[in-house]
Design an enzyme around this catalytic site. Structure first.
Site, short mmCIF file in Angstrom:
data_model
loop_
_atom_site.label_atom_id
_atom_site.label_comp_id
_atom_site.label_asym_id
_atom_site.label_seq_id
_atom_site.Cartn_x
_atom_site.Cartn_y
_atom_site.Cartn_z
N ARG A 202 0.82 -1.23 0.00
CA ARG A 202 0.00 0.00 0.00
C ARG A 202 0.84 1.27 0.00
O ARG A 202 0.39 2.33 0.45
CB ARG A 202 -0.98 0.01 1.18
N LYS A 224 2.06 11.09 -11.94
CA LYS A 224 1.13 10.21 -12.66
C LYS A 224 1.84 8.89 -12.93
O LYS A 224 2.89 8.84 -13.57
CB LYS A 224 0.71 10.84 -13.98
N GLU A 266 6.97 16.88 -26.34
CA GLU A 266 6.43 17.42 -25.08
C GLU A 266 7.02 18.80 -24.78
O GLU A 266 6.36 19.66 -24.19
CB GLU A 266 6.71 16.45 -23.91
N LYS A 308 6.09 22.22 -15.93
CA LYS A 308 5.36 21.07 -15.39
C LYS A 308 5.16 21.21 -13.88
O LYS A 308 4.06 20.97 -13.36
CB LYS A 308 6.13 19.78 -15.70
N GLU A 318 -5.48 16.82 -11.30
CA GLU A 318 -6.11 17.11 -12.59
C GLU A 318 -7.60 17.44 -12.46
O GLU A 318 -8.45 16.82 -13.09
CB GLU A 318 -5.90 15.94 -13.56
N ARG A 322 -4.38 20.98 -14.95
CA ARG A 322 -3.39 19.98 -15.33
C ARG A 322 -3.73 19.27 -16.64
O ARG A 322 -2.85 18.79 -17.35
CB ARG A 322 -3.20 18.95 -14.19
N ASN A 326 -2.14 17.76 -21.57
CA ASN A 326 -2.47 16.68 -22.50
C ASN A 326 -2.80 17.16 -23.89
O ASN A 326 -3.45 16.45 -24.67
CB ASN A 326 -3.64 15.85 -21.93
N HIS A 329 -2.75 14.71 -26.75
CA HIS A 329 -2.65 13.36 -26.20
C HIS A 329 -3.91 12.53 -26.46
O HIS A 329 -3.82 11.30 -26.52
CB HIS A 329 -2.36 13.41 -24.70
N HIS A 333 -3.14 9.24 -28.02
CA HIS A 333 -3.41 7.95 -27.37
C HIS A 333 -4.19 7.03 -28.31
O HIS A 333 -4.00 5.81 -28.31
CB HIS A 333 -4.18 8.15 -26.07
N HIS A 346 5.60 7.39 -27.98
CA HIS A 346 4.58 8.28 -27.40
C HIS A 346 4.66 9.69 -28.00
O HIS A 346 3.65 10.26 -28.41
CB HIS A 346 4.76 8.31 -25.89
#
Lengths: 445, 445
Positions: A202, A224, A266, A308, A318, A322, A326, A329, A333, A346
């Protein structure tokens, strides 16, 4: 916290659940991040206001950046790292950026908790840097024992099966809660190691040592973490912050050209969504970046991390702001998932996605044609794609975009450019026809 | 925050990383949780001080319990739920306890976020309660659509493979970040659904509807979620709090006797580690509990939740105090893992583990023999095991206990009873011979 300016109401938060708070404001050096809600359309616009602090020098540095050693272009790199702070209260951490940092073992060691470390890396990076990292962890520190797990390289292995290998190794090595996971590699390794650290017992400590431009300017910062599902990218994961990010720019010496270019997608993104001056700097220095000029790369990494860090500090989970990171993206994606993970890198998919988002923004009348041209030009100079692969169909885009994390109650929200260079919106309020037209323009069927 | 009393120094925290803070104190109704560090041995002792508040009635209620309707023994159950608050700042949530709560649809609906709900349940519970829960979620609320995923029943399915079925269903159903997961079932379902909610899209809302005594008195409260690894219980997971816990005591009508007894092992635990008065009440009422007297069960559930809520509020991430809730669990997990998950129910293994922890406490000279006898007696009356299965060997115990989450830098820390009934310690400082002797006494080889 709201005032009215002409047709906009000015507010510090995008919605009642946002993390923005008045407390965040004094931490900003030179810019105040704000949302403008148009009184006419109700649309959320994101931009920043320059704060007037005449006593400060005019060099542009973003929130919370401590310049131990200024590595702006033209200055010689040094062993002293640049430090960019990610300000998240009791989960704050430093990003160290510099040449030769893996030889400064005290930097790394002060962030290790417990007596056992697990280095998570891949088959490409292990022969190059694993010994160096083990040395940095153990030199003058004989009480620490270091285990490692070497995963197969590539986005197509960023899945539950590979993740389980990290857990297996951690349990076989009898690691306990007072251990530290170290991610040594690119974005795939950082995302997987981070999610493993978030979930093992955990939650245990972890450190990011990114070795690609992509990871150094983006994925290693901000917490993330996660893995892919066959139906979509990064659908399983956690927000989980590292103890520190250590960017040794020397690790880029071994990076393939294609990976270098991928990371620059990026870098270009930061300019487009919030930092026009940085974009202009890139337009002047793209050939230096492609030629791996150390100072140019160091500056691009630092400035990207500052952008960032500022965004993450304001909106860790987010809630709104935030999401602007993206840009490109959602389309990207879809390319990665549609083609099969790992076919395109990517950043290559993000580059094509950025062109599509810019095209849609232009169709909506939100930007002028000069921006469309500048985006295409800079991506071509970075040897990045400016269109999706020919095998992508409208239906493939739509089916993957339907499970994007930015869908809310069935509505797909997108990051689109709006206004002068450096401004964007995160919105679900756009003419659906513009999206259809963009997809039709970039797909044969 | 420290004063000295005889041989002990009194402190509010067990270590510098603990979550205990002076701010927590005013929230307590009647007891102040403290740690005593012995000036001689440095050992950490956990206990509580009665706070003198003569103006309050003498009924013992723990932290943050709001009695909307007092359901103490002897009073008739009613539709109005008892509410126990888990106080965790902006992650606080209510536990509703009562009969017929699944017919009060507004209770459940006010904690649903978004328009889509995924009910996670199993093959045993689905035919009994799924329709009722779907009705409670949708009655008068036509905008909500409810999907479900029905998992195989039992601890042996609490693994990554089964977890992936939840993700598959969530993604196929195109659930987005504004959805709610509902755990309908016992501890296995709650732990898996909670971890899925923590990880899906990096975190979505979830609600616990526990249907076993085990889940109602323990596992549904406090945000521990996770799955098993072949080498150890709950080694992969997250701390992730629900929006609410809804305990409809009517669901116990269909619970098998063996499951009922299993849950009572945790009820007995609360008495032993921190609530002697509750233990004495159990000694007087065990036959009522075994006969499913509704008022006795409701009282045992409420008092257990109050104990759990108080501990979790003080130490959410298990820096120290919360570990005491694991009395008997280190030995018990070894039984569960060693035998194969699901052979013994969790509470059965905990019961045997409690007897072993009590035996070891007695060997250390920390408790007198009357406590050993009382623990054995009450477990026998609850038809629970008082020894591990005969197939367990010393080596099996040692190998599983070595990967227990309470190991720190190689040292196994245990929860052991010390002093009068209702007091325990969480410590790695004990004579290793006592542990060896206990293992030898309970294992044939």
């Amino acid at each position: 916290m709201a005032c009215t300016t002409n047709a906009f109401s000015l507010s510090l938060s995008s919605n009642p659940n946002t993390n923005f708070s008045p407390d965040s404001i004094p931490k900003l050096n030179k810019h105040l991040y704000v949302t403008f809600r148009s009184s006419a359309s109700g649309e959320l616009n994101l931009g920043r206001l320059a704060l007037s602090r005449p006593s400060q020098p005019s060099r542009r540095v973003c929130a919370n950046a401590t310049q131990v050693m200024d590595q702006s272009v033209g200055e010689k790199s040094s062993a002293a790292p640049t430090i960019v702070e990610v300000d998240l209260g009791n989960r704050s951490y430093p990003i160290y950026i510099g040449s030769g940092l893996l030889h400064q073992h005290e930097l790394l060691q002060k962030h290790v908790h417990g007596k056992k470390v697990l280095v998570v890396t891949n088959t490409t990076i292990a022969p190059l840097y694993l010994d160096k990292v083990v040395d940095a962890l153990t030199r003058g520190n004989p009480n620490v024992s270091v285990e490692n797990v070497i995963l197969p390289d590539g986005e197509k292995h960023k899945n539950m099966e590979t993740l389980m290998k990290v857990f297996d190794k951690a349990i076989e090595s009898r690691l306990d809660r007072r251990c530290t996971f170290v991610a040594l590699g690119g974005g795939v390794i950082g995302d997987m190691c981070g999610f493993a650290a978030a979930s093992f017992l955990r939650g245990v400590n972890f450190i990011q040592i990114p070795t690609t431009v992509m990871a150094q300017v983006d994925s290693s910062v901000g917490g993330k973490t996660g893995i892919n599902h066959p139906l979509g990218k990064n659908l399983i994961g956690a927000f989980y912050q590292p103890q520190c990010v250590l960017v040794d720019t020397d690790t880029l010496d071994t990076l393939p050209d294609r990976e270098l270019a991928s990371g620059l997608a990026e870098v270009i993104k930061y300019g487009l969504i919030r930092d026009a001056e940085f974009f202009e700097w890139q337009e002047e220095n793209m050939e230096k970046l492609m030629a791996r000029d150390p100072d140019a790369l160091a500056y691009a990494i630092k400035r990207s991390c500052e952008n960032k860090a500022e965004v993450v500090s304001l909106d860790e989970k987010e809630s709104g702001l935030r999401a602007t990171l993206n840009l490109g993206h959602t389309f990207g994606h879809a390319v990665e998932t549609g083609l099969g993970y790992g076919e395109w890198l990517h950043g290559e998919a993000v580059a094509a996605g950025t062109v599509m988002a810019v095209d849609m923004s232009y169709r909506l009348g939100w930007i002028d044609s000069s921006i469309v041209k500048r985006v295409n030009d800079i991506l071509l100079r970075a040897k990045l794609p400016t269109a999706p692969p020919e095998t992508m169909t409208v239906e493939m885009f739509k089916s993957v975009m339907a499970v994007d994390k930015k869908v809310a109650d069935g509505l797909l929200r997108l990051i689109l450019l709006k206004g002068p260079l450096g401004n964007c919106v995160f919105t679900g309020e756009y003419d659906r026809k513009a999206l259809d037209d963009t997809l039709a323009a970039f797909c044969k069927s």
